[in-house]
Each structure stands twice: as structure tokens, then as C-alpha cells.
Design a protein around this motif. Structure first.
Motif, PDB file in Angstrom:
ATOM      1  N   ALA A  54      38.091  39.785  53.555  1.00  0.00           N
ATOM      2  CA  ALA A  54      37.044  38.839  53.148  1.00  0.00           C
ATOM      3  C   ALA A  54      37.029  38.594  51.649  1.00  0.00           C
ATOM      4  O   ALA A  54      36.464  37.596  51.197  1.00  0.00           O
ATOM      5  CB  ALA A  54      35.680  39.341  53.612  1.00  0.00           C
ATOM      6  N   ILE A  55      37.654  39.453  50.895  1.00  0.00           N
ATOM      7  CA  ILE A  55      37.699  39.258  49.443  1.00  0.00           C
ATOM      8  C   ILE A  55      38.397  37.934  49.111  1.00  0.00           C
ATOM      9  O   ILE A  55      38.090  37.309  48.104  1.00  0.00           O
ATOM     10  CB  ILE A  55      38.358  40.478  48.760  1.00  0.00           C
ATOM     11  CG1 ILE A  55      37.423  41.690  48.909  1.00  0.00           C
ATOM     12  CG2 ILE A  55      38.673  40.214  47.298  1.00  0.00           C
ATOM     13  CD1 ILE A  55      38.006  43.003  48.467  1.00  0.00           C
ATOM     14  N   THR A  56      39.283  37.462  49.992  1.00  0.00           N
ATOM     15  CA  THR A  56      39.955  36.184  49.744  1.00  0.00           C
ATOM     16  C   THR A  56      38.972  35.020  49.740  1.00  0.00           C
ATOM     17  O   THR A  56      39.214  34.009  49.091  1.00  0.00           O
ATOM     18  CB  THR A  56      41.050  35.900  50.803  1.00  0.00           C
ATOM     19  OG1 THR A  56      40.459  35.917  52.096  1.00  0.00           O
ATOM     20  CG2 THR A  56      42.167  36.902  50.718  1.00  0.00           C
ATOM     21  N   PHE A  57      37.861  35.124  50.464  1.00  0.00           N
ATOM     22  CA  PHE A  57      36.882  34.034  50.532  1.00  0.00           C
ATOM     23  C   PHE A  57      35.958  33.990  49.316  1.00  0.00           C
ATOM     24  O   PHE A  57      35.245  33.023  49.123  1.00  0.00           O
ATOM     25  CB  PHE A  57      35.998  34.164  51.779  1.00  0.00           C
ATOM     26  CG  PHE A  57      36.724  33.863  53.046  1.00  0.00           C
ATOM     27  CD1 PHE A  57      37.178  32.585  53.324  1.00  0.00           C
ATOM     28  CD2 PHE A  57      36.954  34.862  53.968  1.00  0.00           C
ATOM     29  CE1 PHE A  57      37.857  32.311  54.498  1.00  0.00           C
ATOM     30  CE2 PHE A  57      37.622  34.591  55.151  1.00  0.00           C
ATOM     31  CZ  PHE A  57      38.089  33.322  55.412  1.00  0.00           C
ATOM     32  N   ILE A  58      35.943  35.060  48.540  1.00  0.00           N
ATOM     33  CA  ILE A  58      34.949  35.164  47.473  1.00  0.00           C
ATOM     34  C   ILE A  58      35.338  34.341  46.251  1.00  0.00           C
ATOM     35  O   ILE A  58      34.476  33.802  45.572  1.00  0.00           O
ATOM     36  CB  ILE A  58      34.687  36.643  47.135  1.00  0.00           C
ATOM     37  CG1 ILE A  58      33.992  37.288  48.329  1.00  0.00           C
ATOM     38  CG2 ILE A  58      33.867  36.787  45.863  1.00  0.00           C
ATOM     39  CD1 ILE A  58      33.767  38.758  48.217  1.00  0.00           C
ATOM     40  N   GLY A  59      36.615  34.215  45.979  1.00  0.00           N
ATOM     41  CA  GLY A  59      37.027  33.429  44.826  1.00  0.00           C
ATOM     42  C   GLY A  59      36.692  34.106  43.507  1.00  0.00           C
ATOM     43  O   GLY A  59      36.020  33.545  42.657  1.00  0.00           O
ATOM     44  N   LEU A  60      37.158  35.330  43.361  1.00  0.00           N
ATOM     45  CA  LEU A  60      36.896  36.092  42.141  1.00  0.00           C
ATOM     46  C   LEU A  60      37.620  35.475  40.958  1.00  0.00           C
ATOM     47  O   LEU A  60      38.744  35.011  41.085  1.00  0.00           O
ATOM     48  CB  LEU A  60      37.381  37.536  42.315  1.00  0.00           C
ATOM     49  CG  LEU A  60      36.720  38.352  43.413  1.00  0.00           C
ATOM     50  CD1 LEU A  60      37.508  39.638  43.646  1.00  0.00           C
ATOM     51  CD2 LEU A  60      35.291  38.674  43.049  1.00  0.00           C
TER      52      LEU A  60
END
Length: 196
Positions: A54-60
């Protein structure tokens, strides 16, 4: 008084969760089994794997800069679990909290919550991952932590590398849809953890 005593005793009995390869009692692990379990557990446990994905969806911003802090806090949680065992009575609530971390990531992706929440959330994941090997001898314990470092590190490098290009392809609508799906999955997993 007896009921209160039984409840108090149950709160101090450690919980021994599963290993991904069905190894059972963590006190009999070899160094090799500890390493394989450490690599496999975050990748084969659906809630842990989905959390990392899900870190891919966050757009850090500067996504690679997050890899080392996330790994450090996750491993710190695993080490902490060796000193503070997870009581049986709290285990379902801890699993539900880990599942709700997926919903929290959805809120982060929607910019409702701060990216800084990723650190305590991965610490909770690390704590639960570490609690699966409570009581192991030092060598398999160290190789388990090494396996966690390898498995989580590789996946974090992968998802942070793909994050920006994936978000560009999905667009803001796709990002919101992905966040909504993750919130739904997290809520469903939490519900199952509590009623199971």
C-alpha cells in the motif's frame, strides 16, 4: 476472585503466533529456519504484505528516503516484542489493529492523515512479526531478524521505486480508488480478526 485471577494470569501468558512455514514452537528453530521464517513472514502474511504494498498508493516525496526509517522502526518493534510478550487476551485486538493499519494507509493516501503515521504503523507490524519467535534461541532469533530485514527491505525498495510511476499511471482518481479498496480490506481483515 477466581475469575479475576484467571483473567490476570491470561494477560501475562505470551502468545505464540504462526510461522509462515508451519514450524510451530519457535524454541526448536534452526538458524536456517529462522532466516526463512523472517524472509517469508512479511511476504506471506496477507496483512503485512498488503501494508507494504500500500505504500505505493501513498505517493511519498523522496520515497527511497523512507526505506531505512521504516525498516528501523519495523525491526525495533520486532526487538521490543522479545521483551514485552503479547498476551493471549490481547492477540486478537493486536491483529485487528494491524489490519486497521491498512485502512490508515488508505487515509494517508487520501491525505486525510499524515505520512508520519507510517512509522508507528510499521512498528506495530514489526511487534507482531517479532512476537512469532518469542522464546527462540539467540542464533535463530538473529537470523529471523536478518530475514525480516532482507524480506521487508527488498519489498520496500521495490514499492518505493514503483510508487511515483504507478501514481502517474493511476492518476488522482485511481489513487483514491486504491485508497478506498485498502480501507475496505483493512476493515474486513479487522472484523475477521475480532470475530475469529
Amino acid at each position: 476472585m477466581t475469575t479475576i485471577g484467571l483473567v490476570a494470569i491470561s494477560l501475562f501468558a505470551p502468545a505464540y503466533a504462526h510461522h509462515p512455514f508451519g514450524m510451530g514452537d519457535s524454541t526448536n528453530l534452526t538458524a536456517w529456519q529462522g532466516l526463512l521464517s523472517g524472509i517469508g513472514h512479511p511476504l506471506l502474511g496477507p496483512d503485512h504484505l498488503l501494508f507494504l504494498l500500500a505504500i505505493t498508493f501513498i505517493g511519498l516525496r523522496q520515497p527511497r528516503a523512507w526505506v531505512i526509517p521504516l525498516l528501523a522502526v519495523g525491526l525495533g518493534g520486532s526487538v521490543l516484542s522479545q521483551f514485552i510478550p503479547l498476551p493471549d487476551a490481547i492477540a486478537p485486538w493486536a491483529e485487528a489493529l494491524v489490519s486497521l493499519s491498512l485502512a490508515a494507509e488508505g487515509l494517508i493516501a487520501l491525505t486525510v492523515a499524515s505520512n508520519a503515521w507510517l512509522l508507528p504503523l510499521i512498528g506495530i507490524h514489526g511487534f507482531l512479526l517479532g512476537s512469532t519467535i518469542v522464546g527462540a534461541e539467540p542464533t535463530p532469533l538473529l537470523t529471523y531478524f536478518l530475514g525480516l530485514l532482507i524480506g521487508q527491505g527488498a519489498l520496500l525498495l521495490l514499492v518505493t521505486s514503483w510508487s511515483q510511476s504507478l501514481l502517474e499511471r493511476l492518476g488522482s482518481q485511481g489513487q483514491r480508488l486504491g485508497a478506498g479498496i485498502w480501507i475496505g480490506i483493512g476493515m474486513a481483515f479487522a472484523w475477521v480478526a475480532l470475530i475469529d
